[in-house]
Design a protein around this motif. Structure first.
Motif, mmCIF file in Angstrom:
data_model
loop_
_atom_site.group_PDB
_atom_site.id
_atom_site.type_symbol
_atom_site.label_atom_id
_atom_site.label_comp_id
_atom_site.label_asym_id
_atom_site.label_seq_id
_atom_site.Cartn_x
_atom_site.Cartn_y
_atom_site.Cartn_z
ATOM 1 N N ASN A 104 3.921 15.517 10.020
ATOM 2 C CA ASN A 104 5.041 14.854 9.867
ATOM 3 C C ASN A 104 5.004 13.443 11.015
ATOM 4 O OD1 ASN A 104 8.033 13.624 9.570
ATOM 5 N ND2 ASN A 104 8.708 15.775 9.005
ATOM 6 N N LYS A 105 4.152 12.394 10.245
ATOM 7 C CA LYS A 105 3.999 10.730 11.617
ATOM 8 C C LYS A 105 5.255 10.123 11.794
ATOM 9 C CE LYS A 105 3.540 10.903 6.987
ATOM 10 N NZ LYS A 105 2.573 11.015 6.202
ATOM 11 N N ALA A 106 6.336 10.348 10.591
ATOM 12 C CA ALA A 106 7.563 9.625 11.321
ATOM 13 C C ALA A 106 8.455 10.514 12.451
ATOM 14 C CB ALA A 106 8.433 10.042 9.791
ATOM 15 N N ILE A 157 -7.475 1.608 8.266
ATOM 16 C CA ILE A 157 -7.199 1.963 6.775
ATOM 17 C C ILE A 157 -6.229 3.296 6.722
ATOM 18 C CG2 ILE A 157 -7.029 2.070 4.391
ATOM 19 C CD1 ILE A 157 -9.712 0.312 4.845
ATOM 20 N N ILE A 158 -4.663 3.036 7.121
ATOM 21 C CA ILE A 158 -4.411 3.883 7.537
ATOM 22 C C ILE A 158 -3.506 5.155 6.287
ATOM 23 C CG2 ILE A 158 -4.825 5.142 10.191
ATOM 24 C CD1 ILE A 158 -2.453 4.151 10.375
ATOM 25 N N ASN A 159 -3.773 4.502 5.676
ATOM 26 C CA ASN A 159 -2.473 4.283 4.331
ATOM 27 C C ASN A 159 -2.745 4.854 2.873
ATOM 28 O OD1 ASN A 159 -0.397 3.635 1.675
ATOM 29 N ND2 ASN A 159 0.953 5.506 3.545
ATOM 30 N N GLY A 160 -3.392 5.639 2.391
ATOM 31 C CA GLY A 160 -4.128 6.083 1.184
ATOM 32 C C GLY A 160 -3.723 5.705 -0.265
ATOM 33 N N THR A 161 -2.365 5.905 -0.032
ATOM 34 C CA THR A 161 -1.756 5.599 -1.009
ATOM 35 C C THR A 161 -1.674 3.934 -1.747
ATOM 36 O OG1 THR A 161 -0.075 6.391 -1.013
ATOM 37 C CG2 THR A 161 0.791 4.340 -2.435
ATOM 38 N N GLY A 162 -1.410 2.784 -0.601
ATOM 39 C CA GLY A 162 -1.793 1.462 -0.043
ATOM 40 C C GLY A 162 -3.513 1.380 -0.277
ATOM 41 N N GLY A 187 0.403 12.659 -6.032
ATOM 42 C CA GLY A 187 0.475 14.002 -4.827
ATOM 43 C C GLY A 187 0.368 13.092 -3.403
ATOM 44 N N TYR A 188 -0.474 11.479 -3.555
ATOM 45 C CA TYR A 188 -0.903 10.909 -2.038
ATOM 46 C C TYR A 188 0.945 10.317 -1.992
ATOM 47 C CZ TYR A 188 -4.915 10.881 -4.754
ATOM 48 O OH TYR A 188 -5.956 11.067 -5.419
ATOM 49 N N ALA A 189 1.513 9.479 -2.784
ATOM 50 C CA ALA A 189 3.189 9.381 -2.015
ATOM 51 C C ALA A 189 4.030 9.736 -1.235
ATOM 52 C CB ALA A 189 3.286 8.360 -3.251
ATOM 53 N N GLU A 190 4.646 9.362 0.067
ATOM 54 C CA GLU A 190 5.777 9.455 0.585
ATOM 55 C C GLU A 190 6.877 9.748 -0.359
ATOM 56 O OE1 GLU A 190 5.900 10.178 4.016
ATOM 57 O OE2 GLU A 190 3.178 9.889 3.589
ATOM 58 N N ALA A 191 7.786 10.526 -0.334
ATOM 59 C CA ALA A 191 8.810 11.328 -1.226
ATOM 60 C C ALA A 191 9.667 9.085 -1.089
ATOM 61 C CB ALA A 191 9.826 11.910 -0.143
ATOM 62 N N PHE A 195 7.453 4.211 1.792
ATOM 63 C CA PHE A 195 7.403 3.698 2.912
ATOM 64 C C PHE A 195 5.619 3.482 3.151
ATOM 65 C CE2 PHE A 195 9.936 6.378 6.147
ATOM 66 C CZ PHE A 195 11.739 5.917 5.885
ATOM 67 N N ASP A 196 4.823 3.430 1.934
ATOM 68 C CA ASP A 196 3.395 3.875 1.697
ATOM 69 C C ASP A 196 2.758 1.810 1.552
ATOM 70 O OD1 ASP A 196 2.079 6.104 1.475
ATOM 71 O OD2 ASP A 196 3.895 6.615 0.007
ATOM 72 N N VAL A 197 4.375 1.618 0.249
ATOM 73 C CA VAL A 197 3.372 0.070 -0.118
ATOM 74 C C VAL A 197 4.374 -1.394 1.358
ATOM 75 C CG1 VAL A 197 3.592 0.996 -2.459
ATOM 76 C CG2 VAL A 197 5.994 -0.042 -1.010
ATOM 77 N N ILE A 200 5.884 0.947 6.117
ATOM 78 C CA ILE A 200 6.027 1.588 7.595
ATOM 79 C C ILE A 200 5.594 3.366 7.908
ATOM 80 C CG2 ILE A 200 8.590 3.087 8.160
ATOM 81 C CD1 ILE A 200 9.179 1.411 5.913
ATOM 82 N N ASP A 201 5.027 3.979 6.741
ATOM 83 C CA ASP A 201 4.185 5.178 6.850
ATOM 84 C C ASP A 201 2.706 4.333 7.551
ATOM 85 O OD1 ASP A 201 2.953 7.878 5.988
ATOM 86 O OD2 ASP A 201 1.035 6.828 5.470
ATOM 87 N N ALA A 202 2.328 3.519 7.670
ATOM 88 C CA ALA A 202 0.811 3.493 8.247
ATOM 89 C C ALA A 202 1.482 2.773 9.589
ATOM 90 C CB ALA A 202 0.417 1.859 7.462
ATOM 91 N N HIS A 204 3.939 4.441 11.326
ATOM 92 C CA HIS A 204 4.068 5.707 12.301
ATOM 93 C C HIS A 204 2.835 6.144 12.464
ATOM 94 C CE1 HIS A 204 7.699 6.682 9.260
ATOM 95 N NE2 HIS A 204 7.939 5.886 10.313
ATOM 96 N N LYS A 205 2.017 6.545 11.972
ATOM 97 C CA LYS A 205 -0.106 6.718 12.783
ATOM 98 C C LYS A 205 -0.093 5.800 13.522
ATOM 99 C CE LYS A 205 -0.252 8.599 7.849
ATOM 100 N NZ LYS A 205 -0.506 7.895 6.106
ATOM 101 N N LEU A 206 0.469 4.598 13.435
ATOM 102 C CA LEU A 206 -0.338 3.398 14.626
ATOM 103 C C LEU A 206 0.395 4.063 16.281
ATOM 104 C CD1 LEU A 206 -2.988 1.561 14.416
ATOM 105 C CD2 LEU A 206 -0.748 0.377 14.020
ATOM 106 N N ALA A 299 -11.047 11.307 3.632
ATOM 107 C CA ALA A 299 -8.994 11.142 1.872
ATOM 108 C C ALA A 299 -8.241 11.373 3.012
ATOM 109 C CB ALA A 299 -9.280 12.833 1.379
ATOM 110 N N GLY A 300 -7.615 10.403 2.467
ATOM 111 C CA GLY A 300 -6.384 9.907 3.784
ATOM 112 C C GLY A 300 -5.151 10.961 3.463
ATOM 113 N N ALA A 301 -4.994 11.516 2.427
ATOM 114 C CA ALA A 301 -3.647 12.013 1.266
ATOM 115 C C ALA A 301 -4.552 13.202 0.656
ATOM 116 C CB ALA A 301 -3.041 10.817 0.739
ATOM 117 N N GLY A 302 -3.207 13.714 0.072
ATOM 118 C CA GLY A 302 -3.430 14.577 -0.550
ATOM 119 C C GLY A 302 -3.706 16.458 -0.471
HETATM 120 N N1 HSE Z 1 1.711 8.690 1.509
HETATM 121 C C1 HSE Z 1 0.077 9.103 2.650
HETATM 122 C C2 HSE Z 1 -0.544 8.268 2.337
HETATM 123 C C3 HSE Z 1 0.045 10.564 2.888
HETATM 124 O O1 HSE Z 1 -0.629 8.045 1.345
HETATM 125 O O2 HSE Z 1 -1.841 7.779 3.728
HETATM 126 C C4 HSE Z 1 -0.800 11.015 3.883
HETATM 127 O O3 HSE Z 1 -0.001 10.591 5.515
#
Ligand code: HSE
Length: 436
Positions: A104-106, A157-162, A187-191, A195-197, A200-202, A204-206, A299-302
């Motif tokens: 949980n990055k958030a 590059i830390i968001n797989g969906t983007g 199953g890549y995207a956040e709920a 957050f991906d596009v 915000i997700d990136a 959190h990770k940064l 792989a960044g997600a999955g």
């Molecule tokens: N939604 C995130 C991504 C999942 O696409 O990178 C992995 O943290």
């Protein structure tokens, strides 16, 4: 020796992947950890939902409290997501002396300081490898493998969906929303996919990466965040004509004045390896003073890539169960009482190069006006291309690449250019990094 009993909160994509990996590789994992590891108890909101894993032999509850309160459990894996219920459950588990592993990055970016302090007080570990860059063991690499270095900067590059969306748009000309739907189905995207596009997700990770790289507290609220929703096919094409790729990048850089912490679309020279990281893949480039540049890719997600990181943390915890809590690897790489107070810079003080695109009246003198505004702000132009007007328009597209300049000077120049009568609408600006 008895197997270690693990409690799992969340049986979604990553939860299911974790069950599958732990079962499939049980024998090798036990040989590595020194003991067997079994998921004894799991919680999921809806027990009737179809699963990607077989839950035979696992006690199931709908209430995560039952898992956290189970006295047979030594380690809690938190895969609920979000930072409300997940935070309560993690703090409760720590309070009871249980170790925690989370993806949980958030939660870590926003509440890590509180969580780690509590964990230190209780002598338990909190593993969060899966929170950053999916299956890439980037936390371990920076925290342990690069411990001899002063990290100068990192870019990832830390968001797989983007990255998946940008790649499909570029390679197949697909529509943004259509690709996003596919990323959700995989199953890549956040709920909440914004957050991906929206980056915000990136961010959190940064935040987490910067903290372990520079030994500064987690400061999510000071991370500059810009998403990919404004990137057009036009910009992707022009960038390519100039020898660049547009990637959604998280950049953390230590400077004399403070730390840059920023997530935004970025032009990168196409010859850089990281510019060629496509689809759901992630990559993080880390520059250490001793090692030089190092690149981590995967792989960044999955389900299973993220499970790989979760299980790696569980194995680490099991190996350290009998070790002295005071002498474990610090959560944020640096000792908790030795964090630095370097300020996080505002974007005004950040220095980068830029890609600018503007719609200009196709008549003499327009370019000279733009150039003189840039010159007055000490902005030097590296390349210009002009695209002739189409469809009877009187406006031509002018694309410029500039050398590095402070963002506040660029803001001033853009405001002046936009006020010219010969310029239509807004100037499109994308930051540019050479990463050398
Ligand atoms: N939604 C995130 C991504 C999942 O696409 O990178 C992995 O943290």
């Amino acid at each position: 020796m008895n197997s270690v009993k693990v409690g799992l909160l969340g049986l979604g994509t990553v939860g299911g992947g974790t069950v599958n990996v732990l079962k499939r590789n049980a024998e090798e994992i036990a040989r590595r950890a020194g003991r067997g590891i079994v998921i004894a108890h799991a919680a999921a909101r809806d027990l009737n939902k179809p699963r990607i894993c077989d839950t035979t032999g696992i006690r199931l509850s709908t209430d995560p409290n039952e898992v956290v309160n189970n006295s047979e459990i030594d380690i809690i894996i938190e895969l609920i997501g979000g930072d409300t219920l997940a935070k309560d459950m993690v703090l409760k588990a720590i309070e009871q002396g249980k170790h925690v592993v989370t993806a949980n990055k958030a939660l870590i970016a926003k509440h890590g300081t509180e969580i780690f302090a509590k964990a230190q007080e209780k002598g338990v570990m909190v593993g969060f490898e899966a929170a950053v860059a999916g299956g890439i063991p980037i936390i371990k690499a920076i925290r342990e493998g690069l411990a001899g270095n002063q990290i100068q900067w990192l870019a990832g590059i830390i968001n797989g969906t983007g990255n998946f969306i940008l790649t499909e748009m570029r390679d197949k000309g697909r529509d943004f929303d259509d690709v996003l739907k596919e990323a959700q189905a995989l199953g890549y995207a956040e709920a909440d996919p914004t957050f991906d596009v929206e980056g915000i997700d990136a961010a959190h990770k940064l935040t987490i990466l910067a903290s372990i790289a520079f030994g500064v507290p987690l400061q999510f609220d000071k991370t500059y965040t810009e998403g990919i929703s404004t990137i057009t096919r036009e910009d992707v094409t022009y960038a390519e004509e100039l020898g660049y790729r547009i990637k959604h990048l998280g950049v953390a850089r230590r400077t004399d004045k403070g730390i840059e912490l920023r997530v935004h679309p970025t032009l990168i020279p196409e010859r850089r390896l990281i510019a060629n990281v496509d689809g759901v893949m992630n990559a993080v480039l880390v520059m250490g003073d001793a090692v030089g540049p190092t690149l981590y890719y995967g792989a960044g997600a999955g389900a299973e890539p993220t499970a790989s990181a979760v299980v790696g943390d569980v194995v680490d915890v099991v190996r350290a169960l009998t070790s002295d809590p005071k002498n474990r690897v610090p959560h944020l790489a640096f000792q908790a009482d030795a964090l630095a107070s370097d300020p996080i810079l505002s974007m005004d003080d950040v220095e980068t190069a830029y890609y600018l695109r503007m719609q200009a009246l196709d008549k003499p003198g327009v370019m000279a006006n733009v150039a003189s505004i840039l010159g007055a702000q000490q902005i030097s132009i590296e390349a210009i291309i002009q695209k002739e007007p189409v469809d009877n328009s009187t406006f031509a597209n002018i694309i410029m690449l500039t050398h590095k300049v402070q963002e506040k000077q660029m803001n001033q120049a853009i405001a002046e250019i936009e006020s010219l009568e010969t310029i239509d609408g807004q100037v499109k600006r994308i930051r540019m990094e050479t990463l050398n």
